[in-house]
Motif scaffolding. Structure first.
Motif, PDB file in Angstrom:
ATOM      1  N   GLU A 168     -11.152  -6.770  24.837  1.00  0.00           N
ATOM      2  CA  GLU A 168     -10.105  -6.966  25.826  1.00  0.00           C
ATOM      3  C   GLU A 168      -8.700  -7.000  25.214  1.00  0.00           C
ATOM      4  O   GLU A 168      -7.696  -6.920  25.923  1.00  0.00           O
ATOM      5  CB  GLU A 168     -10.358  -8.255  26.621  1.00  0.00           C
ATOM      6  N   LEU A 169      -8.632  -7.095  23.875  1.00  0.00           N
ATOM      7  CA  LEU A 169      -7.337  -7.092  23.192  1.00  0.00           C
ATOM      8  C   LEU A 169      -7.101  -5.816  22.382  1.00  0.00           C
ATOM      9  O   LEU A 169      -5.986  -5.575  21.908  1.00  0.00           O
ATOM     10  CB  LEU A 169      -7.229  -8.297  22.232  1.00  0.00           C
ATOM     11  N   ARG A 170      -8.100  -5.005  22.253  1.00  0.00           N
ATOM     12  CA  ARG A 170      -8.052  -3.862  21.341  1.00  0.00           C
ATOM     13  C   ARG A 170      -7.137  -2.750  21.846  1.00  0.00           C
ATOM     14  O   ARG A 170      -7.143  -2.397  23.033  1.00  0.00           O
ATOM     15  CB  ARG A 170      -9.459  -3.303  21.147  1.00  0.00           C
ATOM     16  N   VAL A 171      -6.347  -2.193  20.919  1.00  0.00           N
ATOM     17  CA  VAL A 171      -5.539  -1.000  21.182  1.00  0.00           C
ATOM     18  C   VAL A 171      -6.135   0.137  20.364  1.00  0.00           C
ATOM     19  O   VAL A 171      -6.375  -0.012  19.160  1.00  0.00           O
ATOM     20  CB  VAL A 171      -4.064  -1.217  20.775  1.00  0.00           C
ATOM     21  N   THR A 172      -6.379   1.269  21.007  1.00  0.00           N
ATOM     22  CA  THR A 172      -7.007   2.396  20.315  1.00  0.00           C
ATOM     23  C   THR A 172      -6.097   3.614  20.305  1.00  0.00           C
ATOM     24  O   THR A 172      -5.225   3.766  21.154  1.00  0.00           O
ATOM     25  CB  THR A 172      -8.338   2.766  20.977  1.00  0.00           C
ATOM     26  N   SER A 173      -6.313   4.459  19.318  1.00  0.00           N
ATOM     27  CA  SER A 173      -5.602   5.735  19.256  1.00  0.00           C
ATOM     28  C   SER A 173      -6.262   6.725  20.202  1.00  0.00           C
ATOM     29  O   SER A 173      -7.287   6.425  20.828  1.00  0.00           O
ATOM     30  CB  SER A 173      -5.642   6.269  17.823  1.00  0.00           C
ATOM     31  N   ASP A 174      -5.692   7.929  20.308  1.00  0.00           N
ATOM     32  CA  ASP A 174      -6.277   8.963  21.164  1.00  0.00           C
ATOM     33  C   ASP A 174      -7.693   9.307  20.726  1.00  0.00           C
ATOM     34  O   ASP A 174      -8.526   9.715  21.534  1.00  0.00           O
ATOM     35  CB  ASP A 174      -5.406  10.224  21.142  1.00  0.00           C
ATOM     36  N   GLY A 175      -7.968   9.105  19.443  1.00  0.00           N
ATOM     37  CA  GLY A 175      -9.300   9.396  18.928  1.00  0.00           C
ATOM     38  C   GLY A 175     -10.281   8.246  19.071  1.00  0.00           C
ATOM     39  O   GLY A 175     -11.427   8.343  18.629  1.00  0.00           O
ATOM     40  N   GLY A 176      -9.833   7.127  19.673  1.00  0.00           N
ATOM     41  CA  GLY A 176     -10.713   5.997  19.892  1.00  0.00           C
ATOM     42  C   GLY A 176     -10.755   4.990  18.759  1.00  0.00           C
ATOM     43  O   GLY A 176     -11.494   4.006  18.810  1.00  0.00           O
ATOM     44  N   GLU A 177      -9.933   5.190  17.717  1.00  0.00           N
ATOM     45  CA  GLU A 177      -9.902   4.263  16.586  1.00  0.00           C
ATOM     46  C   GLU A 177      -9.104   3.011  16.949  1.00  0.00           C
ATOM     47  O   GLU A 177      -8.037   3.087  17.558  1.00  0.00           O
ATOM     48  CB  GLU A 177      -9.236   4.944  15.388  1.00  0.00           C
ATOM     49  N   ALA A 180      -4.688  -1.559  16.607  1.00  0.00           N
ATOM     50  CA  ALA A 180      -3.916  -2.783  16.773  1.00  0.00           C
ATOM     51  C   ALA A 180      -4.704  -3.752  17.644  1.00  0.00           C
ATOM     52  O   ALA A 180      -5.670  -3.375  18.318  1.00  0.00           O
ATOM     53  CB  ALA A 180      -2.554  -2.495  17.391  1.00  0.00           C
ATOM     54  N   CYS A 181      -4.247  -5.021  17.621  1.00  0.00           N
ATOM     55  CA  CYS A 181      -4.912  -6.073  18.395  1.00  0.00           C
ATOM     56  C   CYS A 181      -3.849  -6.860  19.147  1.00  0.00           C
ATOM     57  O   CYS A 181      -2.969  -7.476  18.531  1.00  0.00           O
ATOM     58  CB  CYS A 181      -5.699  -6.986  17.452  1.00  0.00           C
ATOM     59  N   LYS A 182      -3.897  -6.836  20.464  1.00  0.00           N
ATOM     60  CA  LYS A 182      -2.899  -7.512  21.288  1.00  0.00           C
ATOM     61  C   LYS A 182      -3.015  -9.033  21.185  1.00  0.00           C
ATOM     62  O   LYS A 182      -4.090  -9.568  20.879  1.00  0.00           O
ATOM     63  CB  LYS A 182      -3.075  -7.130  22.763  1.00  0.00           C
ATOM     64  N   SER A 183      -1.936  -9.714  21.474  1.00  0.00           N
ATOM     65  CA  SER A 183      -2.004 -11.159  21.702  1.00  0.00           C
ATOM     66  C   SER A 183      -2.564 -11.391  23.100  1.00  0.00           C
ATOM     67  O   SER A 183      -2.502 -10.509  23.975  1.00  0.00           O
ATOM     68  CB  SER A 183      -0.620 -11.781  21.587  1.00  0.00           C
ATOM     69  N   ALA A 184      -3.102 -12.579  23.328  1.00  0.00           N
ATOM     70  CA  ALA A 184      -3.604 -12.900  24.662  1.00  0.00           C
ATOM     71  C   ALA A 184      -2.473 -12.926  25.676  1.00  0.00           C
ATOM     72  O   ALA A 184      -2.671 -12.578  26.846  1.00  0.00           O
ATOM     73  CB  ALA A 184      -4.324 -14.248  24.631  1.00  0.00           C
ATOM     74  N   CYS A 185      -1.269 -13.316  25.234  1.00  0.00           N
ATOM     75  CA  CYS A 185      -0.117 -13.325  26.134  1.00  0.00           C
ATOM     76  C   CYS A 185       0.165 -11.924  26.664  1.00  0.00           C
ATOM     77  O   CYS A 185       0.334 -11.715  27.866  1.00  0.00           O
ATOM     78  CB  CYS A 185       1.111 -13.879  25.414  1.00  0.00           C
ATOM     79  N   GLU A 186       0.189 -10.939  25.761  1.00  0.00           N
ATOM     80  CA  GLU A 186       0.466  -9.575  26.194  1.00  0.00           C
ATOM     81  C   GLU A 186      -0.677  -9.015  27.033  1.00  0.00           C
ATOM     82  O   GLU A 186      -0.454  -8.308  28.018  1.00  0.00           O
ATOM     83  CB  GLU A 186       0.701  -8.668  24.985  1.00  0.00           C
ATOM     84  N   ALA A 187      -1.903  -9.337  26.643  1.00  0.00           N
ATOM     85  CA  ALA A 187      -3.064  -8.768  27.338  1.00  0.00           C
ATOM     86  C   ALA A 187      -3.227  -9.318  28.748  1.00  0.00           C
ATOM     87  O   ALA A 187      -3.564  -8.579  29.686  1.00  0.00           O
ATOM     88  CB  ALA A 187      -4.326  -9.027  26.521  1.00  0.00           C
ATOM     89  N   PHE A 188      -2.982 -10.620  28.939  1.00  0.00           N
ATOM     90  CA  PHE A 188      -3.279 -11.255  30.223  1.00  0.00           C
ATOM     91  C   PHE A 188      -2.047 -11.753  30.964  1.00  0.00           C
ATOM     92  O   PHE A 188      -2.097 -11.959  32.180  1.00  0.00           O
ATOM     93  CB  PHE A 188      -4.251 -12.416  30.006  1.00  0.00           C
ATOM     94  N   PRO A 207      -3.560 -24.105  21.220  1.00  0.00           N
ATOM     95  CA  PRO A 207      -4.191 -22.863  20.771  1.00  0.00           C
ATOM     96  C   PRO A 207      -5.298 -22.432  21.736  1.00  0.00           C
ATOM     97  O   PRO A 207      -6.068 -23.256  22.224  1.00  0.00           O
ATOM     98  CB  PRO A 207      -4.760 -23.233  19.406  1.00  0.00           C
ATOM     99  N   SER A 208      -5.361 -21.145  21.999  1.00  0.00           N
ATOM    100  CA  SER A 208      -6.428 -20.590  22.827  1.00  0.00           C
ATOM    101  C   SER A 208      -7.551 -20.088  21.926  1.00  0.00           C
ATOM    102  O   SER A 208      -7.422 -20.050  20.700  1.00  0.00           O
ATOM    103  CB  SER A 208      -5.892 -19.436  23.668  1.00  0.00           C
ATOM    104  N   GLU A 209      -8.643 -19.679  22.531  1.00  0.00           N
ATOM    105  CA  GLU A 209      -9.733 -19.122  21.734  1.00  0.00           C
ATOM    106  C   GLU A 209      -9.293 -17.859  21.000  1.00  0.00           C
ATOM    107  O   GLU A 209      -9.793 -17.537  19.923  1.00  0.00           O
ATOM    108  CB  GLU A 209     -10.957 -18.833  22.616  1.00  0.00           C
ATOM    109  N   TYR A 210      -8.318 -17.149  21.577  1.00  0.00           N
ATOM    110  CA  TYR A 210      -7.831 -15.923  20.940  1.00  0.00           C
ATOM    111  C   TYR A 210      -6.904 -16.239  19.769  1.00  0.00           C
ATOM    112  O   TYR A 210      -7.020 -15.637  18.695  1.00  0.00           O
ATOM    113  CB  TYR A 210      -7.105 -15.052  21.971  1.00  0.00           C
TER     114      TYR A 210
END
Length: 316
Positions: A168-177, A180-188, A207-210
């Protein structure tokens, strides 16, 4: 009267040279990743920008940037950058929105690993940290050179958080790699993750679980907004080496997706990756001269000028 004027000039020159002894700090950027990194630089509001605000570092390259006294701002690494047919420059992670290699006042688009500095602050100390509050995109290590202070030590995040990032935090490239990893603030966007609104104080925002996941992997980096106690460091009279992908045992993913990842924050010798007695690959190979060394050259030149003026004064 003439000698009085000469003496006044000498006093002014002496004070100027003494004030200039610790007037600059050098930041040496080293790329130990197996791929190109494009560092970005943003000065704090009201602070004069540095001579460069963005540049390219090929694998194994280093570049030194000089900052004046009392400078404050942040550094980060951009990845997967390209220039389109119209000449617009952009990056998959850490993009600063300028459309060019130089960020020119633009900050890093989250998620990005940040190194934050305030030079010559309270009691003449430099304050610095590595922050994951805006998420993570690259391993980064900050090593002070030639400084002093009880809390003048290495800090950073050398673990592979891209590999360990929840879906739920993962950022992938066009190739699916995973790049980057989002913060929970940005993600939710929720107040409890952003430490805003009703959660805008350290007593309420916990602190959150993330953020705890980030903290476990990188115990010396900021994991959320009020993570000050274990994440802020201070030095007096230091220069700094900032290394991307500092350890051969952490994430070394290339654009093609190869990886030499190990568990986040681990080292093959079992020591903490931020042990102040350890020497990290790349962290100490290329570094700016400690401010004390630079000072000796400045002071030597100042003494020569003052001596010349004193000699001229004796002629009148």
């Amino acid at each position: 009267m003439g000698k009085f004027c000469c003496l006044h000039i000498l006093l002014v020159l002496c004070s100027s040279f003494i004030a200039g002894v610790y007037s600059t700090a050098t930041f040496t950027f080293v790329n130990k990743c197996e791929f190109t990194v494009w560092p970005g630089i943003l000065s704090n509001a009201g602070i004069t920008p540095l001579p460069t605000t963005g540049f390219v570092l090929q694998t194994g390259e280093a570049k030194t940037v000089v900052a004046p006294s009392s400078w404050g701002g942040r550094f980060w690494g951009r990845t997967h950058c390209t220039e389109d047919s119209a000449g617009k420059f952009s990056c998959v992670t850490g993009d600063c929105g300028s459309g060019k290699l130089e960020c020119a006042g633009g900050g890093a688009k989250p998620p990005a690993t940040l190194a934050e500095f305030t030079l010559d602050g309270d009691a003449g100390k430099d304050f610095y940290d590595v922050s994951l509050v805006d998420g993570y995109n690259l391993p980064m290590l900050v090593v002070p050179q030639g400084g002093s202070g009880l809390n003048c030590s290495n800090t950073g995040c050398v673990g592979d958080l891209n590999g360990a990032c929840p879906s739920e935090l993962r950022v992938t490239s066009d190739g699916g790699e995973g790049v980057a990893c989002k913060s929970a603030c940005e993600a939710f966007g929720k107040e409890q993750y952003c430490c805003s609104g009703a959660f805008g104080t350290p007593d309420v925002c916990k602190p959150s679980e993330y953020s705890q996941m980030f903290k476990t992997a990188c115990p010396h980096a900021y994991s959320y907004a009020y993570d000050d106690r274990t994440s802020t460091f201070t030095c007096v009279g230091a220069d700094y080496t900032i290394t991307f992908c500092p350890s051969p045992n952490t994430s070394q993913k290339s654009s093609s997706g190869s990886s030499g990842a190990q568990n986040p924050g681990s080292e093959s010798n079992g020591k903490s990756p931020l042990d102040g007695n350890m020497v990290y690959e790349g962290a100490l190979e290329v570094s700016g001269a400690p401010r004390s060394s630079t000072c000796s050259h400045v002071l030597g030149g100042g003494i020569a000028v003052v001596a010349a003026i004193w000699w001229l004064c004796q002629l009148f």
